[in-house]
Scaffold this active site. Structure first.
Site, PDB file in Angstrom:
ATOM      1  N   GLU A  40       0.837  -1.207   0.000  1.00  0.00           N
ATOM      2  CA  GLU A  40       0.000   0.000   0.000  1.00  0.00           C
ATOM      3  C   GLU A  40       0.876   1.262   0.000  1.00  0.00           C
ATOM      4  OE1 GLU A  40      -1.890   0.828   3.800  1.00  0.00           O
ATOM      5  OE2 GLU A  40      -3.590   1.833   2.840  1.00  0.00           O
ATOM      6  N   LYS A 113      -9.881   2.289  -1.886  1.00  0.00           N
ATOM      7  CA  LYS A 113     -10.023   1.740  -0.528  1.00  0.00           C
ATOM      8  C   LYS A 113     -11.322   2.239   0.118  1.00  0.00           C
ATOM      9  CE  LYS A 113      -7.181   1.531   3.737  1.00  0.00           C
ATOM     10  NZ  LYS A 113      -5.923   2.044   4.331  1.00  0.00           N
ATOM     11  N   CYS A 148      -5.236  -2.937   3.226  1.00  0.00           N
ATOM     12  CA  CYS A 148      -4.816  -2.685   4.609  1.00  0.00           C
ATOM     13  C   CYS A 148      -5.972  -2.712   5.615  1.00  0.00           C
ATOM     14  CB  CYS A 148      -4.023  -1.371   4.658  1.00  0.00           C
ATOM     15  SG  CYS A 148      -2.928  -1.276   6.090  1.00  0.00           S
TER      16      CYS A 148
END
Ligand SMILES: NC(=O)CCC(=O)C(=O)O
Length: 260
Positions: A40, A113, A148
């Site tokens: 990431e 995300k 994440c």
């Protein structure tokens, strides 16, 4: 198929341009792999919030990271999950956006995300949230994309399973302080989804946040097939067989017992 995770060091004293060239060169070194994965926000560091606006870039053929990663995927002839970048969208908002390239260098998928980290600060304050789960079909099967902090939200992974994912790819910039959560949740998501998990974290330290490393390839039974032992820069490779996903789901059909 061969999968390779590039657990890159992201240290603040290395200029972004130099890390971008280094990432491209690391990808080129993986010719022969089927799928290569970066972490990431490896350009800037997931906790270097103050630098996000300066490195934000469009996802366009001429965005510096898009161009470098498309070229590296093409040169190596690999599928490349290029981790995520700070995307500046056409309306000016920032997103934490993952990019997947096919071996001809075309952008095959993009995932913004959904769960931003920081509660009311950091990424959560600076970036907008994505709204759409994303999968990408490639010759060997289907990848489900997450990033994440998303790892803490099992409902996203249920949606990816329902969309046909056989391998879950999770680039991360996860802190060393919560390294046990990283390893535990990556295995939990593999077991409950009966999917491969390709979990690729950064190494090194940026913004005074030492990173967890411990990137791992986990099979659909929850066994760790390959894992970085620490938070140094590492290349983690494994042979995986996506056919195992159907075997595990048939021999132990828990997903069929879902009620909700
Ligand atoms: N970059 C992130 O999403 C960090 C997530 C994290 O630190 C955590 O979930 O803990």
């Amino acid at each position: 198929m061969n999968v390779t995770l590039l657990q890159m060091r992201v240290d603040q004293d290395e200029p972004v341009d130099s890390r971008r060239s280094r990432a491209a060169s690391l990808v080129r070194d993986q010719a022969g792999a089927d799928l290569v994965v970066l972490p990431e926000l490896w350009t800037v560091g997931a906790f270097a919030f103050d630098d996000f606006p300066a490195v934000a870039e469009p996802v366009a053929p001429d965005g510096p990271t898009t161009a470098a990663m498309a070229g590296a995927a093409r040169d190596a002839g690999v599928w490349l999950h290029a981790g995520s970048v700070v995307e500046r969208a056409p309306g000016g908002e920032l997103f934490n956006t993952s990019l997947v390239f096919s071996p001809d260098g075309a952008l095959a998928a993009l995932y913004r995300k959904i769960h931003r980290f920081g509660f009311d600060r950091g990424e959560a304050a600076l970036m907008s949230a994505g709204t759409e789960p994303a999968t990408v079909a490639f010759p060997a099967g289907k990848l489900g994309l997450a990033t994440c902090y998303d790892l803490r939200f099992p409902e996203l992974f249920r949606a990816l399973v329902d969309a046909g994912a056989q391998a879950l790819v999770v680039p991360a910039g996860w802190p060393a302080r919560r390294a046990e959560h990283w390893s535990l949740l990556a295995r939990a998501r593999a077991v409950e989804s009966q999917c491969y998990m390709l979990a690729c974290c950064t190494a090194g330290s940026h913004a005074d946040v030492p990173q967890a490393g411990r990137s791992a390839v986990i099979d659909p039974w929850g066994e760790v097939v390959a894992e970085a032992p620490d938070a140094e820069e590492r290349v983690v490779s494994a042979e995986i067989d996506l056919g195992q996903v159907a075997e595990v789901r048939e021999s132990f059909p828990v997903l069929k017992d879902r009620v909700l």
